[in-house]
Design an enzyme around this catalytic site. Structure first.
Site, PDB file in Angstrom:
ATOM      1  N   ASP B 108      37.824  83.214 -42.534  1.00  0.00           N
ATOM      2  CA  ASP B 108      37.470  84.428 -43.262  1.00  0.00           C
ATOM      3  C   ASP B 108      37.907  85.624 -42.419  1.00  0.00           C
ATOM      4  OD1 ASP B 108      36.567  85.989 -45.342  1.00  0.00           O
ATOM      5  OD2 ASP B 108      34.513  85.260 -45.293  1.00  0.00           O
ATOM      6  N   ASP B 112      30.245  89.208 -40.751  1.00  0.00           N
ATOM      7  CA  ASP B 112      29.403  90.400 -40.843  1.00  0.00           C
ATOM      8  C   ASP B 112      27.938  89.945 -40.757  1.00  0.00           C
ATOM      9  OD1 ASP B 112      29.682  93.464 -41.824  1.00  0.00           O
ATOM     10  OD2 ASP B 112      27.955  92.556 -42.797  1.00  0.00           O
ATOM     11  N   ARG B 114      27.002  86.947 -41.550  1.00  0.00           N
ATOM     12  CA  ARG B 114      27.120  85.499 -41.336  1.00  0.00           C
ATOM     13  C   ARG B 114      26.626  84.681 -42.539  1.00  0.00           C
ATOM     14  NH1 ARG B 114      26.270  84.024 -35.196  1.00  0.00           N
ATOM     15  NH2 ARG B 114      28.232  85.183 -35.152  1.00  0.00           N
ATOM     16  N   THR B 116      27.800  84.466 -45.693  1.00  0.00           N
ATOM     17  CA  THR B 116      28.876  83.780 -46.410  1.00  0.00           C
ATOM     18  C   THR B 116      29.352  82.563 -45.637  1.00  0.00           C
ATOM     19  OG1 THR B 116      29.642  85.917 -47.251  1.00  0.00           O
ATOM     20  CG2 THR B 116      31.162  84.061 -47.457  1.00  0.00           C
ATOM     21  N   TRP B 165      32.710 100.161 -39.224  1.00  0.00           N
ATOM     22  CA  TRP B 165      33.260 100.022 -40.568  1.00  0.00           C
ATOM     23  C   TRP B 165      34.723  99.615 -40.396  1.00  0.00           C
ATOM     24  CZ3 TRP B 165      32.700 104.570 -44.612  1.00  0.00           C
ATOM     25  CH2 TRP B 165      33.326 104.195 -45.809  1.00  0.00           C
ATOM     26  N   ILE B 166      35.036  98.359 -40.682  1.00  0.00           N
ATOM     27  CA  ILE B 166      36.402  97.864 -40.506  1.00  0.00           C
ATOM     28  C   ILE B 166      37.229  98.184 -41.745  1.00  0.00           C
ATOM     29  CG2 ILE B 166      37.845  95.837 -40.077  1.00  0.00           C
ATOM     30  CD1 ILE B 166      35.382  94.446 -38.893  1.00  0.00           C
ATOM     31  N   PRO B 169      44.199  96.503 -43.578  1.00  0.00           N
ATOM     32  CA  PRO B 169      45.403  97.124 -44.164  1.00  0.00           C
ATOM     33  C   PRO B 169      45.572  96.785 -45.638  1.00  0.00           C
ATOM     34  CG  PRO B 169      45.999  95.312 -42.667  1.00  0.00           C
ATOM     35  CD  PRO B 169      44.532  95.585 -42.476  1.00  0.00           C
TER      36      PRO B 169
END
Lengths: 185, 185
Positions: B108, B112, B114, B116, B165-166, B169
């Site tokens: 994945d 975040d 965890r 999921t 906050w990632i 692209p």
């Protein structure tokens, strides 16, 4: 698709290579999404042909905001030997029963022989969707083994290319060397 | 995963944003593949958690040469309303019956909460694989709602990050502006 272009070993080594950067791909995917929107075809779901279609599908999702279902089609068997007919590595199972009455946007990276596209379109059509549009990053100008069925509402190629050896960024062993090769073209 | 990070609207606008370029992601994915190889865990199959895991999985495939199966997990319902519990947008059906006795590399983009990851690991474990390794591009240093089951042979995070906050692209509306933001960091 998986190994959908002829294997590199089958290419004449002097064959011209086109290297595309991720930024090239991202912009081409945006232009494809713009053309889908302009066409009036409003998909309910994106179907990505794996593994080459995963990256363009994911970028197009940013612009169209639709969920992605993935299918895996391969031209090699369990022993990694090439096969003439496509094999389903993964197909939509429970989900495909939900495709009835839905509008599908089918995405792959390249329209090479067109065989994978025709195969996937016909499989999807057997589940009675409301419509199918097809979008590929690149279409190669060459004799095609497959054809796009008449029922397909829309066919979009992000770019038309001669029959070159396309090198995608996600296949790069060294992304810096790849980008340098793309810039030198 | 789909919308696995808290929705941007839930973030404090002053929260620090980390923009990653495709080249950053490609190199991180290569380092993850190198670590998988060095570990001795030799996967039979890559399972990508869609849609965020599609791109890292496809790049890692370049280095490991294994087929990808895709699963779709969402935290929103059919009306695009957020849900507390994960919903399967697509799950491995026929294919998952082939997972018995296989070594799985689950991929994945971000660990975040965890939740999921734990959900997917437990679902995969119910099909009796020979082993599961987990690899994410980024792990956020924050309290986790889920946990990695003991049966997991290997957990790899390409990079450890604070709770930022990632910005990936593939989510960029304008890839040039995104790359400029990444460079200015």
């Amino acid at each position: 698709m998986e190994k959908g272009q002829a294997a590199p070993g089958l290419y004449n080594p002097s064959m011209e290579k086109y290297h595309f950067t991720y930024q090239n791909i991202h912009k081409t995917a945006k232009s494809m999404a713009d053309r889908v929107k302009a066409s009036g075809f409003d998909p309910d779901v994106i179907v990505a042909i794996g593994s080459g279609g995963f990256i363009p599908a994911r970028i197009i999702r940013t612009y169209l905001g639709k969920p992605i279902l993935a299918v895996g089609i391969a031209y090699y068997d369990a022993h990694d030997k090439p096969t003439e007919v496509p094999r389903k590595v993964q197909w939509i199972e429970e989900a495909e029963r939900k495709l009835s009455g839905k509008k599908i946007l089918l995405i792959d990276e390249v329209d090479d022989s067109r065989a994978t596209l025709e195969y996937c379109i016909r499989e999807l059509m057997s589940h009675h969707p409301a419509g199918i549009a097809v979008a590929v990053l690149h279409n190669k100008d060459k004799p095609k083994k497959g054809s796009i069925p008449e029922e397909v509402a829309l066919y979009i190629a992000g770019e038309e290319l001669p029959d070159v050896w396309i090198v995608y960024p996600w296949d790069a062993q060294d992304i810096d060397a790849h980008d340098a090769a793309a810039k030198s073209r």
